[in-house]
Design a protein around this motif. Sequence first.
Motif, PDB file in Angstrom:
ATOM      1  N   LYS A 190       2.228   4.326 -41.283  1.00  0.00           N
ATOM      2  CA  LYS A 190       2.379   5.407 -40.420  1.00  0.00           C
ATOM      3  C   LYS A 190       2.979   6.427 -41.490  1.00  0.00           C
ATOM      4  CE  LYS A 190       6.053   4.870 -37.463  1.00  0.00           C
ATOM      5  NZ  LYS A 190       7.060   3.919 -36.658  1.00  0.00           N
ATOM      6  N   ASP A 191       2.534   7.478 -41.105  1.00  0.00           N
ATOM      7  CA  ASP A 191       2.780   8.697 -41.750  1.00  0.00           C
ATOM      8  C   ASP A 191       4.278   9.524 -41.198  1.00  0.00           C
ATOM      9  OD1 ASP A 191       1.997  10.621 -43.848  1.00  0.00           O
ATOM     10  OD2 ASP A 191      -0.046  10.956 -42.747  1.00  0.00           O
ATOM     11  N   GLN A 192       4.800  10.277 -42.011  1.00  0.00           N
ATOM     12  CA  GLN A 192       6.034  10.953 -41.288  1.00  0.00           C
ATOM     13  C   GLN A 192       5.888  11.646 -40.150  1.00  0.00           C
ATOM     14  OE1 GLN A 192       9.078  11.752 -44.836  1.00  0.00           O
ATOM     15  NE2 GLN A 192       6.936  12.644 -45.353  1.00  0.00           N
ATOM     16  N   ASP A 193       4.637  12.004 -39.889  1.00  0.00           N
ATOM     17  CA  ASP A 193       4.700  12.712 -38.564  1.00  0.00           C
ATOM     18  C   ASP A 193       4.029  11.801 -37.517  1.00  0.00           C
ATOM     19  OD1 ASP A 193       2.316  13.073 -39.988  1.00  0.00           O
ATOM     20  OD2 ASP A 193       1.999  15.120 -39.923  1.00  0.00           O
ATOM     21  N   VAL A 252       2.796   9.545 -52.941  1.00  0.00           N
ATOM     22  CA  VAL A 252       3.652   9.113 -51.714  1.00  0.00           C
ATOM     23  C   VAL A 252       4.165   8.038 -51.903  1.00  0.00           C
ATOM     24  CG1 VAL A 252       2.416  10.138 -49.997  1.00  0.00           C
ATOM     25  CG2 VAL A 252       1.524   8.042 -50.610  1.00  0.00           C
ATOM     26  N   ARG A 253       5.278   7.161 -51.191  1.00  0.00           N
ATOM     27  CA  ARG A 253       5.987   6.077 -51.513  1.00  0.00           C
ATOM     28  C   ARG A 253       5.525   5.242 -49.989  1.00  0.00           C
ATOM     29  NH1 ARG A 253       6.080   9.003 -54.913  1.00  0.00           N
ATOM     30  NH2 ARG A 253       7.922   9.813 -56.007  1.00  0.00           N
ATOM     31  N   ASP A 289       5.976   2.465 -43.816  1.00  0.00           N
ATOM     32  CA  ASP A 289       6.164   3.957 -43.538  1.00  0.00           C
ATOM     33  C   ASP A 289       5.833   4.414 -44.794  1.00  0.00           C
ATOM     34  OD1 ASP A 289       7.283   4.228 -40.870  1.00  0.00           O
ATOM     35  OD2 ASP A 289       8.706   2.758 -41.720  1.00  0.00           O
ATOM     36  N   VAL A 290       5.040   5.860 -44.583  1.00  0.00           N
ATOM     37  CA  VAL A 290       4.761   6.619 -45.686  1.00  0.00           C
ATOM     38  C   VAL A 290       5.683   7.799 -46.002  1.00  0.00           C
ATOM     39  CG1 VAL A 290       2.920   7.952 -46.833  1.00  0.00           C
ATOM     40  CG2 VAL A 290       2.301   6.356 -45.303  1.00  0.00           C
ATOM     41  N   MET A 291       6.314   7.856 -47.273  1.00  0.00           N
ATOM     42  CA  MET A 291       7.250   8.748 -47.531  1.00  0.00           C
ATOM     43  C   MET A 291       6.854   9.708 -48.505  1.00  0.00           C
ATOM     44  SD  MET A 291       9.322   7.662 -45.284  1.00  0.00           S
ATOM     45  CE  MET A 291      11.036   8.814 -45.705  1.00  0.00           C
ATOM     46  N   MET A 292       7.184  10.984 -48.379  1.00  0.00           N
ATOM     47  CA  MET A 292       6.671  12.056 -49.268  1.00  0.00           C
ATOM     48  C   MET A 292       7.482  11.892 -50.453  1.00  0.00           C
ATOM     49  SD  MET A 292       8.345  15.637 -48.258  1.00  0.00           S
ATOM     50  CE  MET A 292       8.163  15.856 -46.530  1.00  0.00           C
ATOM     51  N   ASP A 313      12.397  12.250 -56.470  1.00  0.00           N
ATOM     52  CA  ASP A 313      13.126  11.102 -55.778  1.00  0.00           C
ATOM     53  C   ASP A 313      13.024   9.765 -56.712  1.00  0.00           C
ATOM     54  OD1 ASP A 313      10.377  11.127 -55.208  1.00  0.00           O
ATOM     55  OD2 ASP A 313      10.602  10.074 -53.349  1.00  0.00           O
ATOM     56  N   ASN A 337      14.609   8.206 -50.446  1.00  0.00           N
ATOM     57  CA  ASN A 337      13.459   7.915 -49.641  1.00  0.00           C
ATOM     58  C   ASN A 337      14.141   7.225 -48.319  1.00  0.00           C
ATOM     59  OD1 ASN A 337      11.301   6.420 -51.979  1.00  0.00           O
ATOM     60  ND2 ASN A 337      11.093   8.552 -50.893  1.00  0.00           N
ATOM     61  N   HIS A 379      15.937   9.914 -46.541  1.00  0.00           N
ATOM     62  CA  HIS A 379      14.810  10.787 -45.652  1.00  0.00           C
ATOM     63  C   HIS A 379      14.337  10.147 -44.467  1.00  0.00           C
ATOM     64  CE1 HIS A 379      12.039  14.286 -45.944  1.00  0.00           C
ATOM     65  NE2 HIS A 379      11.235  13.498 -45.519  1.00  0.00           N
ATOM     66  N   PHE A 380      14.238   8.897 -44.492  1.00  0.00           N
ATOM     67  CA  PHE A 380      13.738   8.094 -43.471  1.00  0.00           C
ATOM     68  C   PHE A 380      15.017   8.118 -42.358  1.00  0.00           C
ATOM     69  CE2 PHE A 380      13.218   4.313 -40.866  1.00  0.00           C
ATOM     70  CZ  PHE A 380      11.852   4.180 -40.626  1.00  0.00           C
ATOM     71  N   LEU A 428       6.972  17.565 -42.446  1.00  0.00           N
ATOM     72  CA  LEU A 428       6.740  16.116 -42.654  1.00  0.00           C
ATOM     73  C   LEU A 428       5.288  15.931 -43.110  1.00  0.00           C
ATOM     74  CD1 LEU A 428       9.348  14.421 -40.119  1.00  0.00           C
ATOM     75  CD2 LEU A 428       9.565  15.102 -42.500  1.00  0.00           C
ATOM     76  N   SER A 429       4.408  16.913 -42.824  1.00  0.00           N
ATOM     77  CA  SER A 429       3.069  16.609 -42.976  1.00  0.00           C
ATOM     78  C   SER A 429       2.731  16.861 -44.486  1.00  0.00           C
ATOM     79  CB  SER A 429       2.264  17.770 -42.192  1.00  0.00           C
ATOM     80  OG  SER A 429       2.328  18.976 -42.723  1.00  0.00           O
ATOM     81  N   LEU A 430       3.659  17.366 -45.291  1.00  0.00           N
ATOM     82  CA  LEU A 430       3.512  17.437 -46.739  1.00  0.00           C
ATOM     83  C   LEU A 430       3.832  16.016 -47.562  1.00  0.00           C
ATOM     84  CD1 LEU A 430       5.488  20.623 -47.571  1.00  0.00           C
ATOM     85  CD2 LEU A 430       3.014  20.231 -47.302  1.00  0.00           C
ATOM     86  N   HIS A 431       2.973  15.937 -48.544  1.00  0.00           N
ATOM     87  CA  HIS A 431       3.234  14.866 -49.378  1.00  0.00           C
ATOM     88  C   HIS A 431       3.991  14.739 -50.525  1.00  0.00           C
ATOM     89  CE1 HIS A 431       0.293  13.198 -46.372  1.00  0.00           C
ATOM     90  NE2 HIS A 431       0.937  12.175 -46.371  1.00  0.00           N
ATOM     91  N   VAL A 432       4.124  16.212 -51.019  1.00  0.00           N
ATOM     92  CA  VAL A 432       5.171  16.628 -52.053  1.00  0.00           C
ATOM     93  C   VAL A 432       5.986  17.629 -51.682  1.00  0.00           C
ATOM     94  CG1 VAL A 432       5.489  17.104 -54.321  1.00  0.00           C
ATOM     95  CG2 VAL A 432       3.423  15.569 -53.746  1.00  0.00           C
TER      96      VAL A 432
END
Lengths: 91, 269
Positions: free
Chosen positions: A20-23, A55-56, A82-85, B50, B80, B83-84, B118-122
């Motif tokens: 699951k992406d963040q969005d 990503v993490r 969960d995928v975190m940037m 991070d 992380n 952020h979550f 949140l669509s970015l990955h960095v």
Amino acid sequence: MDSEEEKKEDKGEHINLKVKDQDNAEVHFKVKMGTKFKKIFDAFLQRKSLQPGSVRFLFDGERVREDQTPQELDMEDGDSLDVMMEQVGGK
Amino acid sequence: MANSTTLQSWLCHSNNRMDDDTVLLDYKDLVRVRRSDLWRVCEHDGWINDIVMNFCFERHRERARDEQFRHLKGELIDPNVAHFLQHGDILDAAQLLKDLELDGSKLFCLPVNDETDLSLHVGGCHWSLLVHTPAVTADIPARWSHIDSMSHKNIPHAEKMAKQIAKGLLINEGRGSHFLSTAGDGDAGKENNNFEVELFSLEDTPQQKNGHDCGIFVIELACKIVDFGVEWEIDEDFDMHDIDARGWRKETYRDIEFLIVDDGEQFTA
């Protein structure tokens, strides 16, 4: 009969995982319990055209490593990662 | 064995350091430090990410475990996870707080990043620190404090994080069922939208004099606060002004280098 039993067994060792992406965009994977996450991560990164390491992946708040397997994390069918940037900051 | 200068150039330098994802150190199976991360540490204007923060927190926990009579008096929350908690679903956030055994009686430090896309990955430009301090006495109730090394730039982000976590804590105490309603109208919806958290934005905090050290202030302050304990804000012995970002870069680089050499695997070939 035989083939049905085989199917059942087959079902037992596969689970469906969501990444699951963040969005909240989800990518679904059907994987074996013993598959290393590296395979799943690579597939996800490729699907999203991302660089490795950018990503993490978290499961229940814990970082998931690529040499672990769903079995080691006691994952069940339908669980999600969960995928975190990567977060950076300077100023 | 290579001497220290050539070792440093080998560790930090490659053609494209920013993108070099070669893993140099697998710390306790918890954090993997890549060449690009180490570069962020030793370059004088490297922005902290991070992974570096995660490494430093883990290192701090480990050092406290090693010293027999010292234990941390608060929790360092990895970026992380913070952020979550800030951006995730409120029920997921509540569950995660439960898993981490965080409740209103704990002192905990959370890095706040300003990225909202949140669509970015960095992503991200600025780090600041949010601290939850439990009640010390009846006169000094629990509070949320915000420390920002660039005046108060990150306040809206810190406020959002504090609000989200405060809601999660209330849900876990069985007092937050009204947050679970997503309805925009009706009493539940109203109460949900009106929920506010008072954020103490600290004045007289150390300020960075450049555009690259904010992450270092966050790491150093968070570690200091969990060493000091719940009275950090009211005890005059607590000094947050002695942060030396340059010194930190040198020391952290040396520490990582030491761990890599100690690990040995990199040099067996």
